[in-house]
Design a protein around this motif. Structure first.
Motif, PDB file in Angstrom:
ATOM      1  N   THR B  12       0.842  -1.204   0.000  1.00  0.00           N
ATOM      2  CA  THR B  12       0.000   0.000   0.000  1.00  0.00           C
ATOM      3  C   THR B  12       0.876   1.253   0.000  1.00  0.00           C
ATOM      4  O   THR B  12       0.611   2.215  -0.726  1.00  0.00           O
ATOM      5  CB  THR B  12      -0.918   0.002   1.248  1.00  0.00           C
ATOM      6  OG1 THR B  12      -1.673  -1.207   1.229  1.00  0.00           O
ATOM      7  CG2 THR B  12      -1.874   1.182   1.245  1.00  0.00           C
ATOM      8  N   ARG B  13       1.948   1.222   0.810  1.00  0.00           N
ATOM      9  CA  ARG B  13       2.879   2.363   0.842  1.00  0.00           C
ATOM     10  C   ARG B  13       3.492   2.586  -0.537  1.00  0.00           C
ATOM     11  O   ARG B  13       3.641   3.709  -1.005  1.00  0.00           O
ATOM     12  CB  ARG B  13       3.993   2.110   1.872  1.00  0.00           C
ATOM     13  CG  ARG B  13       3.638   2.668   3.249  1.00  0.00           C
ATOM     14  CD  ARG B  13       4.874   2.737   4.130  1.00  0.00           C
ATOM     15  NE  ARG B  13       5.246   1.428   4.641  1.00  0.00           N
ATOM     16  CZ  ARG B  13       4.698   0.872   5.719  1.00  0.00           C
ATOM     17  NH1 ARG B  13       3.789   1.522   6.409  1.00  0.00           N
ATOM     18  NH2 ARG B  13       5.060  -0.314   6.134  1.00  0.00           N
ATOM     19  N   LEU B  14       3.821   1.476  -1.172  1.00  0.00           N
ATOM     20  CA  LEU B  14       4.427   1.537  -2.513  1.00  0.00           C
ATOM     21  C   LEU B  14       3.426   2.164  -3.497  1.00  0.00           C
ATOM     22  O   LEU B  14       3.790   3.011  -4.316  1.00  0.00           O
ATOM     23  CB  LEU B  14       4.773   0.109  -2.947  1.00  0.00           C
ATOM     24  CG  LEU B  14       5.879  -0.097  -3.952  1.00  0.00           C
ATOM     25  CD1 LEU B  14       7.180   0.494  -3.457  1.00  0.00           C
ATOM     26  CD2 LEU B  14       6.069  -1.597  -4.206  1.00  0.00           C
ATOM     27  N   HIS B  15       2.180   1.748  -3.390  1.00  0.00           N
ATOM     28  CA  HIS B  15       1.133   2.298  -4.276  1.00  0.00           C
ATOM     29  C   HIS B  15       1.010   3.809  -4.084  1.00  0.00           C
ATOM     30  O   HIS B  15       0.842   4.546  -5.045  1.00  0.00           O
ATOM     31  CB  HIS B  15      -0.216   1.634  -3.991  1.00  0.00           C
ATOM     32  CG  HIS B  15      -0.305   0.258  -4.582  1.00  0.00           C
ATOM     33  ND1 HIS B  15      -1.320  -0.614  -4.290  1.00  0.00           N
ATOM     34  CD2 HIS B  15       0.497  -0.407  -5.435  1.00  0.00           C
ATOM     35  CE1 HIS B  15      -1.145  -1.746  -4.944  1.00  0.00           C
ATOM     36  NE2 HIS B  15      -0.038  -1.646  -5.646  1.00  0.00           N
ATOM     37  N   HIS B  16       1.087   4.261  -2.828  1.00  0.00           N
ATOM     38  CA  HIS B  16       0.991   5.710  -2.564  1.00  0.00           C
ATOM     39  C   HIS B  16       2.119   6.445  -3.280  1.00  0.00           C
ATOM     40  O   HIS B  16       1.898   7.489  -3.896  1.00  0.00           O
ATOM     41  CB  HIS B  16       1.059   5.985  -1.052  1.00  0.00           C
ATOM     42  CG  HIS B  16      -0.218   5.657  -0.355  1.00  0.00           C
ATOM     43  ND1 HIS B  16      -0.287   5.351   0.984  1.00  0.00           N
ATOM     44  CD2 HIS B  16      -1.483   5.549  -0.815  1.00  0.00           C
ATOM     45  CE1 HIS B  16      -1.540   5.092   1.321  1.00  0.00           C
ATOM     46  NE2 HIS B  16      -2.288   5.193   0.241  1.00  0.00           N
ATOM     47  N   ASP B  17       3.318   5.896  -3.198  1.00  0.00           N
ATOM     48  CA  ASP B  17       4.464   6.561  -3.825  1.00  0.00           C
ATOM     49  C   ASP B  17       4.352   6.537  -5.351  1.00  0.00           C
ATOM     50  O   ASP B  17       4.715   7.503  -6.026  1.00  0.00           O
ATOM     51  CB  ASP B  17       5.782   5.908  -3.379  1.00  0.00           C
ATOM     52  CG  ASP B  17       6.136   6.301  -1.953  1.00  0.00           C
ATOM     53  OD1 ASP B  17       5.624   7.339  -1.491  1.00  0.00           O
ATOM     54  OD2 ASP B  17       6.909   5.573  -1.307  1.00  0.00           O
ATOM     55  N   ILE B  18       3.842   5.418  -5.889  1.00  0.00           N
ATOM     56  CA  ILE B  18       3.678   5.337  -7.355  1.00  0.00           C
ATOM     57  C   ILE B  18       2.615   6.346  -7.798  1.00  0.00           C
ATOM     58  O   ILE B  18       2.769   7.022  -8.814  1.00  0.00           O
ATOM     59  CB  ILE B  18       3.296   3.904  -7.785  1.00  0.00           C
ATOM     60  CG1 ILE B  18       4.472   2.963  -7.530  1.00  0.00           C
ATOM     61  CG2 ILE B  18       2.892   3.858  -9.260  1.00  0.00           C
ATOM     62  CD1 ILE B  18       4.127   1.497  -7.605  1.00  0.00           C
ATOM     63  N   LEU B  19       1.555   6.453  -6.985  1.00  0.00           N
ATOM     64  CA  LEU B  19       0.512   7.430  -7.288  1.00  0.00           C
ATOM     65  C   LEU B  19       1.092   8.852  -7.261  1.00  0.00           C
ATOM     66  O   LEU B  19       0.818   9.672  -8.153  1.00  0.00           O
ATOM     67  CB  LEU B  19      -0.625   7.306  -6.265  1.00  0.00           C
ATOM     68  CG  LEU B  19      -1.851   8.183  -6.501  1.00  0.00           C
ATOM     69  CD1 LEU B  19      -2.507   7.855  -7.835  1.00  0.00           C
ATOM     70  CD2 LEU B  19      -2.870   8.012  -5.367  1.00  0.00           C
TER      71      LEU B  19
END
Lengths: 273, 219
Positions: B12-19
Motif C-alpha cells: 500500500t505504501r508503494l502504491h501511494h508513492d507510485i501514485l
C-alpha cells in the motif's frame, strides 16, 4: 524368498522390455485414482498424476494436506501404518505396485526414500552404504561401490579417511547425504524425499539442493517440501495439494509465477497455510 | 505482525508513492502544455523542478520494491506486481523527461513565436496526459481492460504526430531561414509520440501483471 526373486524379476523384466522398446513412456511413475484413508478420514482423494523421468517434482501444500501420505504411498510405506488403507494404482513400468504378489521390499528397492531427519544406521559409514547393496544381492567390488556412491552425493572427499568410523559422528548435513547415498547404492530409479532438508542448516540445505540437480541426471526425484522457495529452486514441476486434493500440477515456473487456481495463488502467496 | 499483513501494508505504501510519482508526471505534462499555450515561463521552471522530484521518487520506489522482493520473496501475482512496478516507474520517468522537453520547447516558442497553429502538438500532449492518468488507474486498480483501452489512444497521438510533422515541413519549405525552429518542433513532436509509446509500454506491463502473459498492445 522365492517370491522376492520373482517380484524382482518382474520389475527387471518390465524395465528390460521397456528399454528394448526404446523406453517409450516419459513417466517414471503414474498414479491413478489414488485414495488413501486413515480409518474414516480421507487423506488423499482421487489423485491422478504422472512423474516425468529424471526430473525433480516437488509436492507442496499446508500441513495435513496429504502430500507426505501420497509420497509414502508411492513405495508402499503407508502399509506400516495399521489404520491406513489405499485404493487406486501406482504404476511403475506398467506394474501396479499394489498388485497382489508384488513385494513391498522390491518396490522400495526400485523406489527409495529419504526421510526428514537423517537416520543413518548406527554402523560405520562404509557399512551404511554396503548393507543395502549386500542384501539386494550385490556381488561386485563393495569398496568401489561405496566410493562411487559417496562421490555421487559429494561426500567422498569429506569421509574417505574415516569410512570405518560411525556414521553417527557425521554432521546432520553429512548424515543426510549419507542417507541419500544409502538410498542410491541399490540403484533405484526413483528417489522419494520427505522434507529432506527441514532439519538442516542453510549451508547443508544448499549442498543437498545442489546435489538434487546432479542426481536427477540418473534418478527421478519426488520431493515433499514445506519450503516453497526450495520447491521453486530445485524442481522442474510442482504439485499443490490441499485437503487431500491435487489442486494444481504444473511446471514450477508456471505454478509460482502464474498459477491457474486461486487456491494455489493464495497458498503460495502466504494468504493461508 | 502477520507477514502477509505486513506485506500488504508495504505494498500500500508503494502504491501511494507510485501514485505520487504518476500524479507529478501528469501534472508536469499539464504544466508544460499550459506553458506552451500561455508562454508562462514560471511553469517551465516548475516542470524542471518536478523532474528532480520524479527521479527521486523513482529511486525510492525501486529501492522499496527491491527490499520487498528480497525480504518477502513474493510469488505469483505478488511477484508480477512488483516486477511491474519497475516497468511502471521506468516508463513514468521517461514520460517525465518528455514533459521537460515540451516545457523547453514552450520557453523557446515564448522567445520566438511560431506564428502557426500548434493545435496538433497540444492535442498530443493532452492525449498523453489522459493516457498517463488512465494507465496509472489501470495499474492501481489492476484493470487490464482499461489498460488495453488506454493503449489504443496512442493511435490518436501517432496520427497527430504525422500530421504535425507534415505541417512543420510545409512551414519549413516556406521559411527555410527558420529551419532551427522547425527542427525543434519536429523533435518535440517526436518526443510526444514516444511519450505515447511509453504509456503503451506501461499498459502492456499492467496486462502482464493482471493476466500473467506478455502482450503487444497497439502494434
Amino acid at each position: 524368498m522365492k517370491k522376492n526373486l520373482n517380484d524382482s524379476n518382474r520389475f527387471e523384466v518390465a524395465i528390460a522390455r521397456e528399454a528394448e522398446g526404446g523406453g517409450t513412456s516419459p513417466y517414471a511413475l503414474e498414479v491413478r485414482n489414488l485414495d488413501i484413508r486413515y480409518g474414516d478420514f480421507p487423506a488423499v482423494k482421487d489423485v491422478t498424476m504422472a512423474f516425468d523421468k529424471r526430473q525433480v517434482t516437488a509436492i507442496i501444500g499446508p500441513s495435513g494436506c496429504g502430500k507426505s501420505t501420497a509420497l509414502r504411498a508411492f513405495n508402499r510405506m503407508n502399509e506400516l501404518i495399521p489404520s491406513c488403507s489405499t485404493d487406486g494404482e501406482v504404476l511403475f513400468h506398467g506394474i501396479n505396485v499394489y498388485d497382489p504378489g508384488v513385494d513391498a521390499v522390491q518396490v522400495r528397492r526400485w523406489i527409495g526414500m529419504v526421510f526428514q531427519k537423517p537416520n543413518p544406521f548406527p554402523k560405520t559409514i562404509h557399512e551404511n552404504i554396503a548393507w543395502g547393496a549386500r542384501i539386494n544381492g550385490y556381488t561386485g567390488d563393495m569398496d568401489e561401490l561405496v566410493e562411487s556412491t559417496l562421490q555421487q552425493v559429494a561426500l567422498w572427499d569429506e569421509v574417505k579417511d574415516k569410512l570405518k568410523q560411525s556414521a553417527l559422528a557425521l554432521s546432520g548435513g553429512q548424515q543426510q547425504r549419507l542417507c541419500i547415498a544409502r538410498a542410491i547404492a541399490v540403484k533405484p530409479e526413483i528417489l522419494l524425499m520427505d522434507e529432506p532438508t527441514s532439519a538442516l542448516d542453510p549451508i547443508s540445505t544448499a549442498k543437498i539442493e545442489s546435489l538434487l540437480d546432479d542426481l536427477k541426471k540418473r534418478y527421478t526425484i519426488i520431493i515433499v517440501t514445506h519450503n516453497m522457495q526450495q520447491a521453486g529452486r530445485v524442481s522442474d514441476k510442482t504439485a499443490f495439494f490441499l485437503q487431500g486434493d491435487l489442486v494444481e500440477y504444473a511446471p514450477t515456473k508456471d505454478l509460482f509465477f502464474n498459477p491457474k487456481d486461486e487456491r494455489t495463488e493464495n497458498y503460495i502467496s502466504g494468504r493461508f497455510g | 505482525m502477520n507477514t502477509r499483513i505486513q506485506f500488504m501494508e508495504e505494498l500500500t505504501r508503494l502504491h501511494h508513492d507510485i501514485l505520487a510519482m504518476g500524479t507529478r508526471v501528469e501534472e508536469d505534462l499539464r504544466r508544460a502544455l499550459e506553458a506552451l499555450r500561455t508562454g508562462n515561463l514560471d511553469l517551465v521552471q516548475e516542470v524542471k523542478a518536478g523532474d528532480e522530484v520524479i527521479n527521486a521518487l523513482q529511486i525510492k520506489i525501486e529501492d522499496q520494491t527491491a527490499v520487498l522482493i528480497a525480504t518477502q520473496q513474493p510469488v505469483a501475482r505478488d511477484l508480477r506486481e512488483l516486477v511491474t512496478v519497475f516497468k511502471v516507474t521506468d516508463n513514468l520517468e521517461r514520460i517525465g523527461d518528455h514533459a521537460v522537453h515540451l516545457a523547453k520547447t514552450a520557453r523557446r516558442l515564448a522567445e520566438e513565436p511560431y506564428g502557426r497553429s500548434l493545435e496538433r502538438l497540444e492535442r498530443m500532449a493532452e492525449t498523453g496526459c489522459s493516457m498517463v492518468r488512465e494507465a496509472l488507474t489501470a495499474f492501481l486498480n489492476k484493470d487490464a481492460l482499461l489498460a488495453k483501452d488506454t493503449a489504443r489512444k496512442d493511435d490518436q497521438i501517432d496520427a497527430d504526430h504525422k500530421a504535425f510533422v507534415k505541417e512543420v515541413l510545409q512551414f519549413l519549405m516556406e521559411h527555410p531561414d527558420r529551419a532551427a525552429q522547425a527542427t525543434k518542433l519536429i523533435a518535440t513532436s517526436s518526443f510526444l509520440e514516444r511519450l505515447g509509446d511509453h504509456v503503451t509500454n506501461l499498459c502492456e506491463a499492467v496486462v502482464f501483471m493482471v493476466e500473467g502473459r506478455h502482450v503487444e498492445l497497439n502494434e
